[in-house]
Design an enzyme around this catalytic site. Structure first.
Site, PDB file in Angstrom:
ATOM      1  N   GLU A 126      -7.702   1.010   7.289  1.00 27.98           N
ATOM      2  CA  GLU A 126      -7.100   0.679   5.994  1.00 27.98           C
ATOM      3  C   GLU A 126      -7.073  -0.834   5.881  1.00 27.98           C
ATOM      4  OE1 GLU A 126      -6.390   2.728   3.408  1.00 27.98           O
ATOM      5  OE2 GLU A 126      -7.573   3.972   4.742  1.00 27.98           O
ATOM      6  N   CYS A 170      -0.634  -5.233   0.797  1.00 31.31           N
ATOM      7  CA  CYS A 170      -2.025  -4.913   0.455  1.00 31.31           C
ATOM      8  C   CYS A 170      -2.085  -4.396  -0.978  1.00 31.31           C
ATOM      9  CB  CYS A 170      -2.583  -3.893   1.428  1.00 31.31           C
ATOM     10  SG  CYS A 170      -1.489  -2.501   1.642  1.00 31.31           S
TER      11      CYS A 170
HETATM   12  P1  NAD Z   1      -5.438  -8.738  10.642  1.00 30.33           P
HETATM   13  O1  NAD Z   1      -6.726  -8.025  10.381  1.00 30.33           O
HETATM   14  O2  NAD Z   1      -5.486 -10.178  10.886  1.00 30.33           O
HETATM   15  O3  NAD Z   1      -4.713  -8.093  11.905  1.00 30.33           O
HETATM   16  C1  NAD Z   1      -4.429  -6.710  11.986  1.00 30.33           C
HETATM   17  C2  NAD Z   1      -4.393  -6.304  13.447  1.00 30.33           C
HETATM   18  O4  NAD Z   1      -5.692  -6.438  13.999  1.00 30.33           O
HETATM   19  C3  NAD Z   1      -3.464  -7.176  14.301  1.00 30.33           C
HETATM   20  O5  NAD Z   1      -2.789  -6.357  15.219  1.00 30.33           O
HETATM   21  C4  NAD Z   1      -4.453  -8.081  15.007  1.00 30.33           C
HETATM   22  O6  NAD Z   1      -3.974  -8.583  16.229  1.00 30.33           O
HETATM   23  C5  NAD Z   1      -5.615  -7.128  15.227  1.00 30.33           C
HETATM   24  N1  NAD Z   1      -6.917  -7.749  15.532  1.00 30.33           N
HETATM   25  C6  NAD Z   1      -7.350  -8.991  15.215  1.00 30.33           C
HETATM   26  N2  NAD Z   1      -8.622  -9.151  15.676  1.00 30.33           N
HETATM   27  C7  NAD Z   1      -8.984  -7.997  16.279  1.00 30.33           C
HETATM   28  C8  NAD Z   1     -10.170  -7.543  16.932  1.00 30.33           C
HETATM   29  N3  NAD Z   1     -11.241  -8.307  17.054  1.00 30.33           N
HETATM   30  N4  NAD Z   1     -10.193  -6.289  17.426  1.00 30.33           N
HETATM   31  C9  NAD Z   1      -9.121  -5.478  17.289  1.00 30.33           C
HETATM   32  N5  NAD Z   1      -7.978  -5.856  16.690  1.00 30.33           N
HETATM   33  C10 NAD Z   1      -7.907  -7.096  16.179  1.00 30.33           C
HETATM   34  O7  NAD Z   1      -4.491  -8.352   9.408  1.00 30.33           O
HETATM   35  P2  NAD Z   1      -2.989  -8.842   9.162  1.00 30.33           P
HETATM   36  O8  NAD Z   1      -3.038 -10.280   8.779  1.00 30.33           O
HETATM   37  O9  NAD Z   1      -2.104  -8.425  10.265  1.00 30.33           O
HETATM   38  O10 NAD Z   1      -2.580  -7.963   7.894  1.00 30.33           O
HETATM   39  C11 NAD Z   1      -2.865  -8.323   6.592  1.00 30.33           C
HETATM   40  C12 NAD Z   1      -4.055  -7.551   6.063  1.00 30.33           C
HETATM   41  O11 NAD Z   1      -3.798  -6.157   6.196  1.00 30.33           O
HETATM   42  C13 NAD Z   1      -4.302  -7.773   4.599  1.00 30.33           C
HETATM   43  O12 NAD Z   1      -5.681  -7.890   4.388  1.00 30.33           O
HETATM   44  C14 NAD Z   1      -3.757  -6.500   3.943  1.00 30.33           C
HETATM   45  O13 NAD Z   1      -4.323  -6.198   2.695  1.00 30.33           O
HETATM   46  C15 NAD Z   1      -4.075  -5.484   4.980  1.00 30.33           C
HETATM   47  N6  NAD Z   1      -3.212  -4.311   4.867  1.00 30.33           N
HETATM   48  C16 NAD Z   1      -3.750  -3.155   4.389  1.00 30.33           C
HETATM   49  C17 NAD Z   1      -2.962  -2.030   4.246  1.00 30.33           C
HETATM   50  C18 NAD Z   1      -3.529  -0.743   3.731  1.00 30.33           C
HETATM   51  O14 NAD Z   1      -2.870   0.288   3.847  1.00 30.33           O
HETATM   52  N7  NAD Z   1      -4.725  -0.740   3.170  1.00 30.33           N
HETATM   53  C19 NAD Z   1      -1.615  -2.090   4.577  1.00 30.33           C
HETATM   54  C20 NAD Z   1      -1.093  -3.284   5.076  1.00 30.33           C
HETATM   55  C21 NAD Z   1      -1.912  -4.390   5.216  1.00 30.33           C
END
Ligand code: NAD
Length: 515
Positions: free
Chosen positions: A286, A320
């Site tokens: 997501e 999001c």
């Molecule tokens: P992010 O992608 O920076 O991080 C999300 C998670 O991924 C964190 O735990 C991070 O440590 C991990 N991560 C980072 N690099 C990785 C890798 N190479 N491999 C595996 N894991 C890795 O996102 P964020 O800043 O925490 O959240 C904000 C984003 O999330 C926004 O884009 C928002 O729209 C989205 N979001 C979407 C939903 C939805 O339901 N569609 C809900 C909430 C947030």
């Protein structure tokens, strides 16, 4: 007998007693700020030298806690634990698994304000937003517990006189849960609860800015009787242990919520079959959004203005589902814009430990820099009509910001900013408004304010988003009522809080016996 699911009510903070209880909880949380949290692998607490430091985004000097940081070796140990535990957990009675979620929900409900107060401190949430995050965490546990009971016996298929056929769902194996910081309790707990109640074991890697609330959730699961090794808590660097676990041949599925870039990276990496891997990994991803509110000529304009403000600036636009584009029909454009500016100018920004502030900080320096750089882009692409300033001296504060007269193809209209910035764009007709709303790579949420039945029907068919709302804002999905997930680059449309979400964590098995 399990009572019917109903979503957790929100706390009414206009009542003095509720404000008093919440203030007490803030004080209680304050008393344990700065504590140290270990990894939890197979029930064993493991401390590492290298730490993640969780800091209050509203106050650089306030440390929420320090959390041990998993290395690749520890991630491997956690994988082994989850892999072994799967052999017993997959056979536990689904009713027992559901009961553990129900008990966990009850424990959180009793500590509701404490969890919300922690979210105020760790994520900079205003009280009402923190309360909604905790309520959603409770809802996920209550809802998925019931969903498991609904699917545990499988689905009826046809049998014949000497042949008995069954069709049931079995769990997948070890899942890697990678959660974001913006709903640090609800999404983290929901993704974990769904995987576990379905009979899988997991490695939980929370976002590095909000690991303490996840550590507290682990304590709840333990208290509720979850056996050791079912959920292994391994905070750590996304690129280091994240990549390692995504690539791991024993990983059966990855449940990710976060940004588009990381989601796409995980999706690509998970597609590669590694030595010793005997399955195709499943990915639930997501991702981001670029969500639009369309304001039709014939609608309640006051409701439209309020919906834009609350959807754009609630939790500083860090949802999001947040409204980052208002597409308004030209004949009502000036009036709606003027009203949105007027309401926005009265919004207050500050440390939300004080309930009087509408908006708190953004999450960290990287977010602050990214959002302020988009504000600079906005100054070239549109007319700055409200806000525009930031201050990162004490915390990462940015004013609610509005840009008017932005071209439909501007960057501000296409790229996810994830902060308190909304772009206004004029539409010549309702069809044109739909065309603009669909012009991004994303497709998460959208709302239409309209009293025109034909337009409502048209939007139902043509506004291509996973969650479409009418005559309200575009945020605030409720578990079990508005299953949540998006189209296109918003992800795999895995509807969290919906009736088929658990099935994504399972595989169907057909069993046929001749008599
Ligand atoms: P992010 O992608 O920076 O991080 C999300 C998670 O991924 C964190 O735990 C991070 O440590 C991990 N991560 C980072 N690099 C990785 C890798 N190479 N491999 C595996 N894991 C890795 O996102 P964020 O800043 O925490 O959240 C904000 C984003 O999330 C926004 O884009 C928002 O729209 C989205 N979001 C979407 C939903 C939805 O339901 N569609 C809900 C909430 C947030």
């Amino acid at each position: 007998m399990v009572i019917q699911y109903k979503h957790e009510p929100f706390t009414n903070f206009s009542e003095e007693e509720n404000r008093r209880l919440f203030t007490e909880s803030l004080r209680y949380v304050q008393s344990y700020l700065g504590n140290d949290y270990d990894l939890v692998i197979n029930g064993e607490r493991i401390s590492t030298k290298d730490k993640i430091v969780s800091v209050n985004p509203a106050n650089h000097d306030e440390i929420i806690g320090t959390v041990s940081k998993a290395t690749v070796e520890l991630a491997e140990k956690a994988m082994k634990s989850a892999d072994e535990t799967f052999q017993t957990w997959r056979k536990t009675d689904p009713e027992m698994r559901s009961d553990i979620l129900f008990r966990s929900a009850a424990i959180v409900r009793r500590r509701k304000h404490e969890f919300s107060a922690l979210l105020v401190k760790e994520a900079g949430k205003p009280w009402n937003e923190a309360d909604a995050d905790t309520a959603e965490a409770i809802d996920f546990m209550e809802y998925y517990g019931r969903q498991m009971l609904a699917v545990k016996d499988g689905v009826k298929v046809e049998s014949r006189p000497i042949e008995h056929n069954r069709f049931r769902y079995i769990p997948l194996g070890v899942g890697v849960i990678i959660s974001p910081w913006n709903f640090p309790f609800a999404i983290m707990a929901g993704m974990t609860a769904a995987a576990v109640v379905s009979g899988n074991t997991v490695l939980l890697k929370p976002a590095s800015t909000t690991p303490v609330v996840a550590a507290k959730f682990i304590e709840v699961l333990e208290e509720a009787g979850l056996p050791a090794g079912v959920v292994n808590y391994i905070p750590g660097s996304g690129s280091e242990i994240g990549d390692y676990l995504v690539d791991h041949p024993r990983t059966r599925f990855i449940s990710f919520t976060g940004s588009r870039d990381v989601g796409v990276r995980i999706y690509e990496r998970a597609a590669k079959v590694h030595d010793g891997q005997i399955w195709l990994k499943r990915v639930i991803a997501e991702m981001g959004g670029k969500d639009t509110i369309i304001v039709d000529s014939d609608c309640d304009l006051e409701l439209a203005a309020r919906s834009i403000v609350s959807s754009a600036f609630g939790f500083s636009g860090q949802k999001c589902s947040a409204c980052s584009r208002a597409v308004v029909l030209e004949d009502v454009y000036d009036e709606v814009l003027a009203r949105v500016i007027e309401i926005t100018k009265n919004l207050t920004v500050g440390n939300t430990a004080d309930q009087s502030y509408f908006m708190g900080p953004v999450i960290d320096q990287a977010a602050y820099d990214k959002i302020t750089s988009y504000i600079e882009i906005g100054k070239k692409e549109g007319k700055l009509v409200a806000g525009g300033k930031g201050d990162d001296m004490e915390g990462y504060f940015i004013e609610p910001t509005i840009f008017a007269d932005v071209d439909e193809n501007a960057r501000l209209m296409k790229e996810e900013i994830f902060g308190p910035v909304v772009a206004f764009c004029k539409a010549k007709s309702f069809d044109h408004a739909i065309q603009i709303a669909n012009n991004t790579d994303y497709g998460l949420t959208g709302a239409v304010l309209s009293n025109n039945r034909k337009h409502i029907e048209c939007a139902q068919d043509d506004f291509h988003v996973g969650n479409l709302y009418f005559n309200r804002g575009c945020t605030g999905a409720i578990v079990g009522y508005h299953p949540f997930g998006g189209f296109n680059m918003s992800g795999t449309d895995s509807k969290a809080g919906g009736p088929d979400y658990l099935l994504l964590h399972m595989q169907a098995k057909t069993i046929s016996e001749m008599f």
